[in-house]
Design an enzyme around this catalytic site. Structure first.
Site, mmCIF file in Angstrom:
data_model
loop_
_atom_site.group_PDB
_atom_site.id
_atom_site.type_symbol
_atom_site.label_atom_id
_atom_site.label_comp_id
_atom_site.label_asym_id
_atom_site.label_seq_id
_atom_site.Cartn_x
_atom_site.Cartn_y
_atom_site.Cartn_z
ATOM 1 N N THR A 76 0.849 -1.199 0.000
ATOM 2 C CA THR A 76 0.000 0.000 0.000
ATOM 3 C C THR A 76 0.882 1.246 0.000
ATOM 4 O OG1 THR A 76 -1.742 -1.171 1.182
ATOM 5 C CG2 THR A 76 -1.813 1.239 1.259
ATOM 6 N N GLN A 183 1.023 -9.570 -6.046
ATOM 7 C CA GLN A 183 0.609 -10.976 -6.149
ATOM 8 C C GLN A 183 1.521 -11.777 -7.074
ATOM 9 O OE1 GLN A 183 -1.735 -12.492 -4.442
ATOM 10 N NE2 GLN A 183 -2.764 -10.726 -3.520
ATOM 11 N N ALA A 204 6.075 -8.365 1.637
ATOM 12 C CA ALA A 204 6.577 -9.662 2.119
ATOM 13 C C ALA A 204 5.459 -10.633 2.483
ATOM 14 C CB ALA A 204 7.495 -9.447 3.329
ATOM 15 N N HIS A 205 4.360 -10.110 3.030
ATOM 16 C CA HIS A 205 3.377 -11.042 3.600
ATOM 17 C C HIS A 205 2.520 -11.775 2.579
ATOM 18 C CE1 HIS A 205 -0.648 -8.924 3.520
ATOM 19 N NE2 HIS A 205 0.133 -7.879 3.290
ATOM 20 N N THR A 244 13.646 4.872 10.561
ATOM 21 C CA THR A 244 14.547 3.766 10.901
ATOM 22 C C THR A 244 14.078 2.475 10.253
ATOM 23 O OG1 THR A 244 15.089 4.818 12.986
ATOM 24 C CG2 THR A 244 15.492 2.441 12.845
ATOM 25 N N CYS A 330 -17.150 -6.961 2.793
ATOM 26 C CA CYS A 330 -18.005 -6.457 3.855
ATOM 27 C C CYS A 330 -17.720 -4.977 4.079
ATOM 28 C CB CYS A 330 -17.743 -7.197 5.153
ATOM 29 S SG CYS A 330 -18.838 -8.570 5.403
HETATM 30 C C1 LIG Z 1 -2.248 -7.217 -0.645
HETATM 31 C C2 LIG Z 1 -2.162 -6.282 -1.772
HETATM 32 C C3 LIG Z 1 -1.802 -4.944 -1.589
HETATM 33 C C4 LIG Z 1 -1.571 -4.357 -0.215
HETATM 34 O O1 LIG Z 1 -0.410 -4.836 0.365
HETATM 35 P P1 LIG Z 1 -0.024 -4.477 1.880
HETATM 36 O O2 LIG Z 1 1.377 -4.906 2.027
HETATM 37 O O3 LIG Z 1 -0.961 -5.275 2.714
HETATM 38 O O4 LIG Z 1 -0.207 -3.019 2.054
HETATM 39 C C5 LIG Z 1 -1.681 -4.136 -2.696
HETATM 40 N N1 LIG Z 1 -1.895 -4.612 -3.933
HETATM 41 C C6 LIG Z 1 -2.233 -5.888 -4.163
HETATM 42 C C7 LIG Z 1 -2.450 -6.365 -5.565
HETATM 43 C C8 LIG Z 1 -2.392 -6.769 -3.092
HETATM 44 O O5 LIG Z 1 -2.734 -8.029 -3.330
#
Ligand SMILES: *Cc1c(COP(=O)(O)O)cnc(C)c1O
Length: 411
Positions: A76, A183, A204-205, A244, A330
């Site tokens: 984001t 993605q 990363a997540h 930081t 939602c």
């Molecule tokens: C998950 C996602 C985001 C947001 O990523 P964050 O690291 O959670 O801010 C942005 N763009 C796409 C296509 C995503 O799948």
């Protein structure tokens, strides 16, 4: 036996790979130095770890220098920095930005914010499969266009956009090209040099790393991208993002990129086969199932399906032990159908009964089979409760006696 709940929502987030966690842990304890501390070993040690992570990320996306990687808090923030940063830095050149209707909210909301500040934004439509058209893109550019922002792969329907064509076109036109590749990174091969990408967002997540750490690739040459920073402060990250550095997170992101680079090809093959297994088994057992997104230009782990004649909320309730995502988001008061499904022409009712299966590194064949069994069971049960479905079946039965073959839209 399959352990429940089953996690099949890997587009929302992924679990941290144990190999990633392991390399992160020392940076919470003995290796706690500030990477910006230049006067002692604690700082040097952290700086070296950050440098390694920068290399691991640069290698995965084929950036020509690790210096082109700017750490952020996630995709984001990377999207915000890329889009708003370019809009503000290139105001003298123009004020027109092109994106597409199926982008993540992080991109769409940045564009809305730009519109409030006097920018023009073109939102390209997509076709039934979710692809943007190169012709529409060509038609959309003006002499004021400074940026094209098109995602590499869609987070809901998995469609992979023609990034290389877009990048080549943007470079021919002297327009900067940003891609939200959140993605796609680590799932499909990406090469910022060959694909003409000037800015690339990642997090990363979504690739088995920790939450709250991401990066923006910012091209340093041919052309050198100028970005107005969003956060001012100590001048970290070549002035583009002060604050930081989150060293443990950065170490984790780097490791997740290293693992992805080594395992991407084999993992993509395995997930594609699991995805096709899921699709085939469901489509074989249920009628009136519609696949959303492109049949082949699609993320390995993504399957998005709509099921006619069931009620969205009932379906969700029925599948509580399987973590998937639905075609509805939602909001505080209402259940709104996904903007992506609407954009590819899925009607509202079907959009509500759509499920996004997000397969990932830790899903097994047994979990896929379990999920198929439960989905088929529940859809059949819910359809038996639907007067509409019964009416349709009766009608179809009547017709079958006169027609030898019934046209059927399965997948
Ligand atoms: C998950 C996602 C985001 C947001 O990523 P964050 O690291 O959670 O801010 C942005 N763009 C796409 C296509 C995503 O799948």
């Amino acid at each position: 036996m399959v352990q429940t709940p089953v996690y099949m929502d890997n587009h929302a987030t992924t679990p941290v790979d144990p190999r990633v966690l392991e390399v992160m842990l020392p940076y919470f304890t003995e290796k706690f130095g500030n990477a910006a501390s230049r006067s002692h070993t604690f700082g040097w040690e952290s700086e070296a770890a950050v440098d390694l992570a920068r290399e691991q990320i640069a290698r995965l996306i084929h950036a020509s220098s690790p210096r082109e990687i700017v750490f952020t808090s996630g995709a984001t923030e990377s999207d915000n920095l890329a889009i708003k940063g370019v809009a503000e830095s290139y105001r003298d050149k123009g004020n027109h930005v092109i994106t597409c209707v199926t982008e993540h909210k992080a991109v769409l909301d940045c564009c809305k914010s730009l519109e409030k500040r006097g920018c023009q934004v073109t939102y390209l439509p997509v076709d039934r499969d979710g692809l943007v058209s190169m012709n529409r893109l060509r038609e959309a550019i003006t002499d004021k266009t400074i940026l094209i922002s098109i995602m590499a792969a869609n987070n809901e329907i998995g469609t992979i956009e023609p990034i290389k064509e877009i990048g080549q076109f943007a470079h021919e036109q002297g327009i900067l090209f940003h891609t939200d590749a959140t993605q796609a990174v680590g799932k499909i091969p990406l090469n910022v040099e060959q694909m003409g990408i000037d800015l690339l967002s990642l997090t990363a997540h979504k690739m088995y790393g920790p939450k709250g750490i991401g990066a923006l690739y910012v091209r340093a040459a041919k052309p050198r991208v100028r970005l107005r920073p969003m956060i001012d402060g100590g001048g970290h990250e070549r002035g583009m993002r002060s604050g930081t550095l989150n060293v443990p997170g950065i170490v984790g992101l780097g490791k997740s990129c290293e693992i992805a680079q080594k395992e991407m090809a084999a993992e993509a093959e395995r997930l594609t086969s699991l995805r096709e297994r899921l699709k085939k088994k469901i489509s074989d057992q249920l009628e009136e199932v519609y696949v959303n997104g492109h049949p082949t230009k699609r993320l390995p782990g993504n399957m998005n399906m709509s099921f006619a004649y069931v009620e969205g909320e009932s379906l969700l309730m029925a599948l509580k032990e399987i973590a998937v995502s639905t075609g509805s988001a939602c909001t505080s008061a209402s259940l709104e159908p996904s903007h992506v499904l609407r954009a590819i022409g899925v009607e509202e009712e079907l959009a509500h009964t759509s499920i996004r299966f997000g397969l990932g590194r830790f899903n097994t064949e047994e979990e896929v089979d379990y999920t198929v069994r439960r989905v088929v069971e529940e859809i059949r049960r819910l359809r038996e409760l639907s007067p509409l479905y019964k009416a349709r079946k009766a009608k179809r039965h009547g017709r079958q006696q006169t027609e030898s073959k019934l046209p059927e839209r399965v997948s």
